[in-house]
Design a protein around this motif. Structure first.
Motif, PDB file in Angstrom:
ATOM      1  N   VAL A  25       2.672  -2.953   1.303  1.00  0.00           N
ATOM      2  CA  VAL A  25       2.986  -1.720   0.586  1.00  0.00           C
ATOM      3  C   VAL A  25       2.192  -1.820  -0.717  1.00  0.00           C
ATOM      4  O   VAL A  25       2.400  -2.747  -1.501  1.00  0.00           O
ATOM      5  CB  VAL A  25       4.496  -1.583   0.288  1.00  0.00           C
ATOM      6  N   ARG A  80       7.329   2.749   1.267  1.00  0.00           N
ATOM      7  CA  ARG A  80       6.332   3.697   0.743  1.00  0.00           C
ATOM      8  C   ARG A  80       6.991   5.049   0.500  1.00  0.00           C
ATOM      9  O   ARG A  80       6.822   5.650  -0.564  1.00  0.00           O
ATOM     10  CB  ARG A  80       5.181   3.846   1.737  1.00  0.00           C
ATOM     11  N   ALA A 100       1.903   5.483  -3.296  1.00  0.00           N
ATOM     12  CA  ALA A 100       1.858   4.204  -2.588  1.00  0.00           C
ATOM     13  C   ALA A 100       1.296   4.456  -1.184  1.00  0.00           C
ATOM     14  O   ALA A 100       1.416   5.545  -0.640  1.00  0.00           O
ATOM     15  CB  ALA A 100       3.241   3.585  -2.491  1.00  0.00           C
TER      16      ALA A 100
END
Length: 106
Positions: A25, A80, A100
Motif C-alpha cells: 500500500v 487503500r 494511495a
C-alpha cells in the motif's frame, strides 16, 4: 457412488507449497495535508506506532511516496480505500483525502 476426500495432511502440505502474493500500500505526497493529519491517519487506519508514523510522514514528504503496509491483495485494496475515504485535513485548501495505490511486492 462414494466421494473420495484427501487426508488433511496432504491438503495442508499442498497449501504450504503455494505462497500468497503480497502487495504494497503506497501513500503519495500531498501539499494539502499536514504531518499531523498523516500521522493521525496512519495511527487510526494501520495501528502504527507514533515513531513509525513520524518516519512514514517524513518519507512521504522527502521521497514523494512511502510504503505503509505490505499484505495480501484484498487487504491492500481495503487499506487503500480506507485512505481514500479518510477525509480532508483541517488545513485551508485541503480538498479531500490523501492518495494511495497498491503495487505488487514482487
Amino acid at each position: 457412488m462414494s466421494t473420495v476426500v484427501a487426508p488433511k495432511k496432504e491438503q495442508k502440505a499442498e497449501r504450504t507449497g503455494r505462497e500468497v502474493p503480497k502487495y504494497h500500500v503506497v501513500l503519495w505526497d500531498s501539499d494539502d495535508h499536514t504531518f499531523d493529519y498523516v500521522e493521525k491517519m496512519l495511527r487510526e487506519l494501520f495501528g502504527h506506532t507514533k515513531k513509525d508514523c513520524e518516519q512514514i510522514a517524513k518519507g512521504v514528504d522527502e521521497e514523494g511516496r512511502a510504503i505503509v503496509l505490505t499484505t495480501t491483495k484484498e487487504h491492500a485494496e481495503l487499506k487503500r480505500d480506507q485512505i481514500h475515504a479518510y477525509g480532508k485535513d483541517n488545513l485551508e485548501g485541503s480538498k479531500g483525502s490523501m492518495w494511495a495505490t497498491i503495487e505488487s511486492a514482487d
